[in-house]
Design an enzyme around this catalytic site. Structure first.
Site, PDB file in Angstrom:
ATOM      1  N   SER A  11      32.251 -29.395 -25.671  1.00  0.00           N
ATOM      2  CA  SER A  11      32.775 -29.407 -27.041  1.00  0.00           C
ATOM      3  C   SER A  11      31.748 -29.991 -27.996  1.00  0.00           C
ATOM      4  O   SER A  11      30.757 -30.607 -27.572  1.00  0.00           O
ATOM      5  CB  SER A  11      34.081 -30.208 -27.091  1.00  0.00           C
ATOM      6  OG  SER A  11      33.911 -31.490 -26.499  1.00  0.00           O
ATOM      7  N   GLU A  13      31.043 -31.955 -32.014  1.00  0.00           N
ATOM      8  CA  GLU A  13      31.614 -32.757 -33.091  1.00  0.00           C
ATOM      9  C   GLU A  13      30.882 -32.508 -34.403  1.00  0.00           C
ATOM     10  O   GLU A  13      29.653 -32.407 -34.451  1.00  0.00           O
ATOM     11  CB  GLU A  13      31.538 -34.247 -32.740  1.00  0.00           C
ATOM     12  CG  GLU A  13      32.178 -35.134 -33.810  1.00  0.00           C
ATOM     13  CD  GLU A  13      32.377 -36.552 -33.334  1.00  0.00           C
ATOM     14  OE1 GLU A  13      33.147 -36.735 -32.369  1.00  0.00           O
ATOM     15  OE2 GLU A  13      31.758 -37.460 -33.909  1.00  0.00           O
ATOM     16  N   ASP A 104      37.494 -47.655 -38.314  1.00  0.00           N
ATOM     17  CA  ASP A 104      36.854 -48.850 -38.864  1.00  0.00           C
ATOM     18  C   ASP A 104      37.450 -49.187 -40.216  1.00  0.00           C
ATOM     19  O   ASP A 104      37.931 -48.310 -40.941  1.00  0.00           O
ATOM     20  CB  ASP A 104      35.350 -48.621 -39.021  1.00  0.00           C
ATOM     21  CG  ASP A 104      34.675 -48.335 -37.688  1.00  0.00           C
ATOM     22  OD1 ASP A 104      35.029 -49.006 -36.698  1.00  0.00           O
ATOM     23  OD2 ASP A 104      33.820 -47.435 -37.644  1.00  0.00           O
ATOM     24  N   TYR A 142      34.018 -46.543 -24.055  1.00  0.00           N
ATOM     25  CA  TYR A 142      32.726 -47.159 -24.358  1.00  0.00           C
ATOM     26  C   TYR A 142      32.025 -47.598 -23.074  1.00  0.00           C
ATOM     27  O   TYR A 142      32.358 -48.638 -22.504  1.00  0.00           O
ATOM     28  CB  TYR A 142      32.912 -48.367 -25.280  1.00  0.00           C
ATOM     29  CG  TYR A 142      33.524 -47.986 -26.610  1.00  0.00           C
ATOM     30  CD1 TYR A 142      32.727 -47.638 -27.694  1.00  0.00           C
ATOM     31  CD2 TYR A 142      34.906 -47.922 -26.762  1.00  0.00           C
ATOM     32  CE1 TYR A 142      33.280 -47.255 -28.895  1.00  0.00           C
ATOM     33  CE2 TYR A 142      35.472 -47.538 -27.964  1.00  0.00           C
ATOM     34  CZ  TYR A 142      34.657 -47.206 -29.029  1.00  0.00           C
ATOM     35  OH  TYR A 142      35.209 -46.815 -30.224  1.00  0.00           O
ATOM     36  N   PHE A 213      22.199 -46.027 -36.506  1.00  0.00           N
ATOM     37  CA  PHE A 213      23.513 -45.726 -35.928  1.00  0.00           C
ATOM     38  C   PHE A 213      23.812 -46.645 -34.751  1.00  0.00           C
ATOM     39  O   PHE A 213      24.915 -47.167 -34.604  1.00  0.00           O
ATOM     40  CB  PHE A 213      23.560 -44.274 -35.442  1.00  0.00           C
ATOM     41  CG  PHE A 213      23.626 -43.244 -36.527  1.00  0.00           C
ATOM     42  CD1 PHE A 213      23.918 -43.582 -37.844  1.00  0.00           C
ATOM     43  CD2 PHE A 213      23.396 -41.909 -36.235  1.00  0.00           C
ATOM     44  CE1 PHE A 213      23.978 -42.632 -38.837  1.00  0.00           C
ATOM     45  CE2 PHE A 213      23.457 -40.942 -37.219  1.00  0.00           C
ATOM     46  CZ  PHE A 213      23.741 -41.299 -38.522  1.00  0.00           C
ATOM     47  N   HIS A 263      30.438 -33.735 -24.581  1.00  0.00           N
ATOM     48  CA  HIS A 263      30.866 -33.630 -25.980  1.00  0.00           C
ATOM     49  C   HIS A 263      29.660 -33.979 -26.839  1.00  0.00           C
ATOM     50  O   HIS A 263      29.188 -35.115 -26.831  1.00  0.00           O
ATOM     51  CB  HIS A 263      32.016 -34.602 -26.257  1.00  0.00           C
ATOM     52  CG  HIS A 263      32.563 -34.531 -27.642  1.00  0.00           C
ATOM     53  ND1 HIS A 263      33.382 -33.504 -28.079  1.00  0.00           N
ATOM     54  CD2 HIS A 263      32.425 -35.374 -28.706  1.00  0.00           C
ATOM     55  CE1 HIS A 263      33.726 -33.714 -29.341  1.00  0.00           C
ATOM     56  NE2 HIS A 263      33.156 -34.844 -29.752  1.00  0.00           N
TER      57      HIS A 263
END
Length: 286
Positions: A11, A13, A104, A142, A213, A263
């Site tokens: 997939s 994003e 967030d 995570y 990031f 992903h």
């Protein structure tokens, strides 16, 4: 590895663009990405719903093209009524997959934001209560633990609560150490968690952007990779070639080790992801 659907899921994003011009550019990138027939596209949702309009527009356009779509749904700062409105909106569009996240806090809000949800497990439980099994719910995992969890054990306990609330599968934060992923899966198995945990893959194309990031989200860039990237300086071609080889080998190891798919965080760019897709020999990439 844990029991999985025998067919791996691949997939992609996207994030909602901020201008009409960027949306038009993204449509072209999506058309190119869709040539390999990914299982679905997910679309991110900004802090405190800050990209809600853009998420809606991007998701709506994808659905009009007949493309399977999984909107992100972040609950922090949202009321039950607002979330229910979103769920109904997506059901009306024929969407049956969501990525459920805490999200967030908007910048500058600190701990003062309201809403009915504190954690993602509460959102997952609410979706299940109100919509039954209509949605396949993906949640976050995570491998190197969420920086706000404090410890890996606390992070794993948080993940377990999301699974117990009704999550069907998980997508990980990106990482570059395959051992961290396999260790997470083993720890989950020991706790009886057997949902698919799909690795999140971030192509490496820009060192400064990646470092920014990673510092923000707690994802580790191994020292040897950082040093090599720093050594390339402004040589973007060398950065991208090295980055491609690093991520390609990471993906191969993950798949050989039994990962239930991949992903890809495309950053709205088709080139780096499609090169990985094709070099890995994934379906549709010939």
């Amino acid at each position: 590895m844990s029991p999985q659907d025998p067919t791996p899921t691949y997939s992609l994003e996207l994030f909602p663009p901020k201008t009409a011009e960027r949306m038009e550019r993204l449509k072209g990138e999506i058309a190119t990405l869709n040539t390999v027939a990914p299982r679905y596209f997910s679309v991110t949702y900004g802090a405190g719903g800050s990209t809600r309009k853009g998420t809606f527009e991007t998701v709506s356009w994808l659905r009009r093209q007949g493309i399977d779509t999984a909107p992100h749904l972040a609950c922090i700062g949202s009321t039950q009524g607002e979330v229910l409105e979103l769920l109904e909106h997506y059901r009306e569009q024929g969407i049956d997959r969501l990525v459920a996240l805490r999200g967030d806090l908007p910048s500058g809000m600190g701990g003062g934001i309201g809403g009915d949800f504190r954690y993602a497990n509460e959102l997952v439980a609410f979706i299940r209560e109100r919509t039954g099994d209509h949605f396949r719910i993906e949640v976050a995992a995570y491998p190197e633990y969420h920086p706000q969890s404090g410890t890996p054990d606390r992070d794993l306990a948080n993940f377990k609560r999301k699974v117990e609330a009704g999550a069907d599968a998980a997508i990980t934060q990106y990482f570059y150490n395959a051992d961290a992923y396999f260790a997470l899966v083993e720890r989950c198995q020991a706790l009886g968690i057997d949902i698919p945990i799909v690795p999140g893959i971030m192509p490496i194309t820009n060192h400064s952007q990646l470092a920014r990031f990673s510092d923000a989200c707690g994802a580790e860039i191994p020292r040897w990779i950082r040093r090599r990237l720093e050594g390339f300086g402004d040589d973007l071609a060398s950065t991208r070639e090295f980055g491609h080889q690093v991520v390609l080998q990471l993906c191969r190891r993950l798949l050989e080790g039994g990962a239930p798919g991949l992903h890809f965080y495309t950053m709205n760019q088709s080139g780096p992801t499609l090169r990985l897709w094709r070099d890995l020999g994934l379906p549709g990439g010939a």
